[in-house]
Design an enzyme around this catalytic site. Structure first.
Site, PDB file in Angstrom:
ATOM      1  NE  ARG A  50      -0.859   4.985   8.697  1.00 48.28           N
ATOM      2  CZ  ARG A  50      -2.137   4.789   9.016  1.00 48.28           C
ATOM      3  NH1 ARG A  50      -2.535   4.966  10.249  1.00 48.28           N
ATOM      4  NH2 ARG A  50      -3.016   4.400   8.093  1.00 48.28           N
ATOM      5  CB  CYS A  85      -0.914   0.002   1.224  1.00 49.13           C
ATOM      6  SG  CYS A  85      -2.075   1.400   1.225  1.00 49.13           S
ATOM      7  CB  CYS A 104      -5.800  -0.601   4.433  1.00 47.64           C
ATOM      8  SG  CYS A 104      -5.469  -0.008   2.765  1.00 47.64           S
ATOM      9  CG  ASP A 106      -0.847   4.059   5.228  1.00 49.04           C
ATOM     10  OD1 ASP A 106       0.042   4.633   5.914  1.00 49.04           O
ATOM     11  OD2 ASP A 106      -2.030   3.987   5.596  1.00 49.04           O
ATOM     12  CG  HIS A 148      -1.701  -1.155   5.867  1.00 45.32           C
ATOM     13  ND1 HIS A 148      -2.227  -0.155   6.642  1.00 45.32           N
ATOM     14  CD2 HIS A 148      -1.882  -0.755   4.583  1.00 45.32           C
ATOM     15  CE1 HIS A 148      -2.685   0.810   5.866  1.00 45.32           C
ATOM     16  NE2 HIS A 148      -2.495   0.475   4.608  1.00 45.32           N
TER      17      HIS A 148
HETATM   18 CO    CO Z   1      -3.494   1.143   2.955  1.00 40.53          CO
END
Ligand code: CO
Length: 209
Positions: free
Chosen positions: A46, A42, A101, A44, A98
């Site tokens: 993080r 992803c 998400c 993302d 994750h």
């Molecule tokens: Co995500």
């Protein structure tokens, strides 16, 4: 550029520290990359691939998009997979989702976000394929479970690309794995999804090898 000055300072510091620890690091890396892993994760902020699995630059080839989706017609993702498999000859493709998400969460509701709604349709499809598993869960359980099921589905999508099927047909040593990362504690969990040949796929149209 002035507004990014701190990033250039970070970069100088980082490059110097790497160079001090190993003066051959950059000269060696600049000549070639030989990663064993392709990471599809992803976007993302993080969930940074290299840090999570503690690998140095050069050790993992990375593709990231919103909610780690592998779409059969996405030339971007397919090109990454082809280059990784056929040129770099990676041995492992890791699809890593994750918990928490945002893309998966957005797919569970009816709120409109614009263009991205079309991308999130693919995760709504995953929900639809798994209605029996998701139907009886609380909203919180459903969120975690859909994050996991999305990984499994996308890993299967990787396996069903012509690229991976051809690699297996040609005897390549290549495995596709499904993992999920927990942003609450930094721990990576194996979803026990591992495909190393067409025989490992339990879908009817997978008899390719
Ligand atoms: Co995500």
């Amino acid at each position: 550029m002035k507004k990014l000055q701190h990033l250039f300072e970070n970069n100088q510091r980082w490059a110097e520290s790497v160079n001090q620890a190993d003066p051959e690091f950059f000269p060696t890396l600049s000549k070639q990359q030989t990663p064993e892993y392709l990471w599809i994760g992803c976007a993302d902020s993080r969930v940074p691939a290299n840090q999570i699995i503690d690998l140095a630059p050069g050790e993992v080839f990375v593709h990231r998009n919103i909610a780690n989706v592998v779409v059969h017609t996405d030339l971007n993702c397919l090109s990454v997979i082809q280059y990784a498999v056929e040129v770099l000859k990676v041995k492992h493709i890791i699809v890593c989702g994750h918990y928490g998400c945002g893309g998966v969460k957005a797919s569970m509701g009816d709120e409109e976000y614009g263009l991205i709604d079309n991308w999130l349709r693919h995760i709504k499809d995953v929900s639809r394929f798994n209605e029996d598993k998701l139907g009886k869960l609380t909203e919180e359980e459903k969120f975690d479970t859909l994050c996991e099921l999305n990984v499994v589905e996308q890993a299967k999508n990787v396996c069903n690309t012509t690229i991976v099927k051809n690699a297996w047909r040609n005897g390549a040593e290549l495995s596709v794995h499904g993992l999920i990362y927990d942003i609450r504690n930094g721990i990576l969990k194996d979803l026990d999804v591992c495909y190393s040949s067409c025989d490992d796929l339990d879908v009817p149209d997978s008899h390719c090898c």
